[in-house]
Design a protein around this motif. Structure first.
Motif, PDB file in Angstrom:
ATOM      1  N   GLY A  79       0.903  -1.077  -0.058  1.00  0.00           N
ATOM      2  CA  GLY A  79      -0.198   0.177   0.140  1.00  0.00           C
ATOM      3  C   GLY A  79       0.798   1.188   0.006  1.00  0.00           C
ATOM      4  O   GLY A  79       2.058   1.201   0.448  1.00  0.00           O
ATOM      5  N   SER A  80       0.183   2.271  -0.627  1.00  0.00           N
ATOM      6  CA  SER A  80       1.039   3.687  -0.639  1.00  0.00           C
ATOM      7  C   SER A  80       2.472   3.521  -1.270  1.00  0.00           C
ATOM      8  O   SER A  80       3.374   4.000  -0.630  1.00  0.00           O
ATOM      9  CB  SER A  80       1.383   4.008   0.828  1.00  0.00           C
ATOM     10  N   ASP A  81       2.343   2.600  -2.379  1.00  0.00           N
ATOM     11  CA  ASP A  81       3.530   2.569  -3.284  1.00  0.00           C
ATOM     12  C   ASP A  81       4.622   1.853  -2.318  1.00  0.00           C
ATOM     13  O   ASP A  81       5.821   1.918  -2.761  1.00  0.00           O
ATOM     14  CB  ASP A  81       4.220   3.666  -3.821  1.00  0.00           C
ATOM     15  N   ASP A  83       5.347   2.340   0.624  1.00  0.00           N
ATOM     16  CA  ASP A  83       6.044   3.185   1.645  1.00  0.00           C
ATOM     17  C   ASP A  83       5.355   2.712   3.124  1.00  0.00           C
ATOM     18  O   ASP A  83       4.082   3.326   3.214  1.00  0.00           O
ATOM     19  CB  ASP A  83       5.882   4.676   1.120  1.00  0.00           C
ATOM     20  N   LEU A  84       5.749   2.075   3.998  1.00  0.00           N
ATOM     21  CA  LEU A  84       5.155   1.560   5.247  1.00  0.00           C
ATOM     22  C   LEU A  84       4.702   3.016   6.069  1.00  0.00           C
ATOM     23  O   LEU A  84       3.472   2.743   6.340  1.00  0.00           O
ATOM     24  CB  LEU A  84       5.962   0.769   6.110  1.00  0.00           C
ATOM     25  N   ALA A  85       5.479   3.981   6.273  1.00  0.00           N
ATOM     26  CA  ALA A  85       5.251   4.895   6.890  1.00  0.00           C
ATOM     27  C   ALA A  85       3.998   5.746   6.534  1.00  0.00           C
ATOM     28  O   ALA A  85       2.924   6.162   7.137  1.00  0.00           O
ATOM     29  CB  ALA A  85       6.330   6.051   7.084  1.00  0.00           C
ATOM     30  N   GLN A  86       3.962   5.943   5.194  1.00  0.00           N
ATOM     31  CA  GLN A  86       2.826   6.502   4.563  1.00  0.00           C
ATOM     32  C   GLN A  86       1.729   5.807   4.470  1.00  0.00           C
ATOM     33  O   GLN A  86       0.587   6.444   4.850  1.00  0.00           O
ATOM     34  CB  GLN A  86       3.023   6.766   2.906  1.00  0.00           C
ATOM     35  N   GLU A  87       1.685   4.493   4.285  1.00  0.00           N
ATOM     36  CA  GLU A  87       0.436   3.430   4.600  1.00  0.00           C
ATOM     37  C   GLU A  87      -0.104   3.691   5.968  1.00  0.00           C
ATOM     38  O   GLU A  87      -1.546   3.623   6.251  1.00  0.00           O
ATOM     39  CB  GLU A  87       0.568   2.086   4.101  1.00  0.00           C
ATOM     40  N   ILE A  88       0.644   3.498   6.828  1.00  0.00           N
ATOM     41  CA  ILE A  88       0.384   3.933   8.348  1.00  0.00           C
ATOM     42  C   ILE A  88      -0.431   5.206   8.513  1.00  0.00           C
ATOM     43  O   ILE A  88      -1.345   5.044   9.165  1.00  0.00           O
ATOM     44  CB  ILE A  88       1.581   3.643   9.217  1.00  0.00           C
ATOM     45  N   GLN A  89       0.147   6.128   7.895  1.00  0.00           N
ATOM     46  CA  GLN A  89      -0.637   7.448   8.083  1.00  0.00           C
ATOM     47  C   GLN A  89      -1.917   7.421   7.575  1.00  0.00           C
ATOM     48  O   GLN A  89      -2.940   8.144   7.940  1.00  0.00           O
ATOM     49  CB  GLN A  89       0.390   8.676   7.478  1.00  0.00           C
ATOM     50  N   ARG A  90      -1.875   6.785   6.181  1.00  0.00           N
ATOM     51  CA  ARG A  90      -3.335   6.762   5.558  1.00  0.00           C
ATOM     52  C   ARG A  90      -4.213   5.912   6.236  1.00  0.00           C
ATOM     53  O   ARG A  90      -5.543   6.370   6.548  1.00  0.00           O
ATOM     54  CB  ARG A  90      -3.046   6.356   4.064  1.00  0.00           C
ATOM     55  N   VAL A  91      -3.778   5.101   6.992  1.00  0.00           N
ATOM     56  CA  VAL A  91      -4.874   4.398   7.594  1.00  0.00           C
ATOM     57  C   VAL A  91      -5.359   5.137   8.820  1.00  0.00           C
ATOM     58  O   VAL A  91      -6.253   4.976   9.445  1.00  0.00           O
ATOM     59  CB  VAL A  91      -4.286   2.911   8.102  1.00  0.00           C
ATOM     60  N   LYS A  92      -4.467   5.595   9.550  1.00  0.00           N
ATOM     61  CA  LYS A  92      -4.626   6.656  10.855  1.00  0.00           C
ATOM     62  C   LYS A  92      -5.844   7.487  10.383  1.00  0.00           C
ATOM     63  O   LYS A  92      -6.609   7.686  11.220  1.00  0.00           O
ATOM     64  CB  LYS A  92      -3.508   7.321  11.273  1.00  0.00           C
ATOM     65  N   GLU A  93      -5.594   7.965   9.232  1.00  0.00           N
ATOM     66  CA  GLU A  93      -6.692   9.026   8.453  1.00  0.00           C
ATOM     67  C   GLU A  93      -8.141   8.344   8.377  1.00  0.00           C
ATOM     68  O   GLU A  93      -8.960   8.929   8.705  1.00  0.00           O
ATOM     69  CB  GLU A  93      -6.235   9.606   7.378  1.00  0.00           C
TER      70      GLU A  93
END
Length: 284
Positions: A79-81, A83-93
């Motif tokens: 997810g998020s190409d 990028d784990l940190a970006q995917e975590i942020q997306r899920v937090k949103e």
């Protein structure tokens, strides 16, 4: 224990644009469901997710219809190409969206897997994602969970391993009694294994055809082991629904349950039968 319906159960009507997600709340209430599980945010009017979530919340409140769970996709490997940190942020949103809806529990996916990567190799990455999300969700009073879903992380032993590795009091499992068949696992054994860890449950049924037989055609899909499945009305298929419910109750499960119907039949008459059958099973 509330009997809810997943908005996914109306997928045919949604695709054909005969109903929108906002209208599903009153429809579910009219059909006799105690609550509703909302899958993704699907604006029909061009709204952004936040504004549409506020519309859904207002309708839930107006109808006094509880949201029993909010469900959305995630993939901590790709997810998020990637990028784990970006995917975590997306899920937090999405957790923030759940908070707007008034949901007290959320199901996000773990991963659909990557070719050439074993579950054991992927596990630390998935755990990092799940743990970061559940710690954030806990600050908002929202429990998080993953489901036996998506082939790669669907077997009961893998789901149990993931649960144990996350090891957080705010993290639990959504046990879907039908989905174990997607990886050719016996629902009775799988539900019996995971029932003590359940934070939410899906009632789902499937018609099953052996992979040694001819392809039964449209409506069926292949399991990981090559058998054929087609969504069924609860009680019409091969999932031992009543026995799986007994396992949940025997393990002390007292949470809500949601019907997730994905059969070929017309959504509304099919769901009426699903609800009637489920109520009978729970009385037994």
């Amino acid at each position: 224990m509330k009997i809810a319906v997943s908005t996914y159960s109306f997928n045919r009507l949604l695709i054909e644009k005969k109903v929108n997600q906002l209208e599903l709340i009153s429809l579910a209430k009219e059909m006799g469901f105690d609550g509703i599980e909302i899958v993704e945010i699907q604006p029909h009017d061009g709204s952004n997710q936040v504004d549409y979530a506020k519309q859904l919340k207002a309708e839930l409140d107006r109808l006094e219809m509880p949201i029993t769970n909010f469900t959305f996709g995630a993939d901590f490997l790709t997810g998020s190409d990637g990028d784990l940190a970006q995917e975590i942020q997306r899920v937090k949103e999405q957790i923030d969206i759940a908070n707007l809806l008034g949901a007290k529990s959320v199901r996000h996916d773990a991963t659909a897997g990557v070719v050439g990567l074993s579950f054991e190799q992927a596990l630390p990455i998935i755990v990092e994602g799940c743990l970061a999300v559940t710690e954030y969700a806990a600050t908002k009073g929202i429990r998080t969970m993953i489901e036996n879903h998506g082939f790669f992380s669907q077997d009961s032993i893998r789901v149990e391993q993931l649960y144990s590795a996350v090891n957080h009091p705010n993290f639990s499992l959504l046990v879907d009694m039908g989905n174990f068949l997607c990886v050719d696992e016996d629902p009775i054994l799988a539900v019996g294994r995971l029932a003590p860890l359940a934070g939410y449950a899906h009632v789902k049924d499937f018609h099953v055809k052996s992979g040694s037989q001819a392809n039964p055609g449209a409506g069926f899909f292949r399991t990981r082991g090559g058998n054929y499945l087609r969504g069924a009305i609860v009680g019409h298929g091969n999932v031992p629904v009543e026995q799986c419910l007994t396992s949940l109750k025997s393990a002390g499960y007292q949470g809500d349950i949601a019907i997730e119907f994905e059969g070929m039949e017309d959504n509304i008459p099919a769901l009426k039968i699903c609800l009637e059958n489920l109520k009978n099973y729970l009385k037994a």
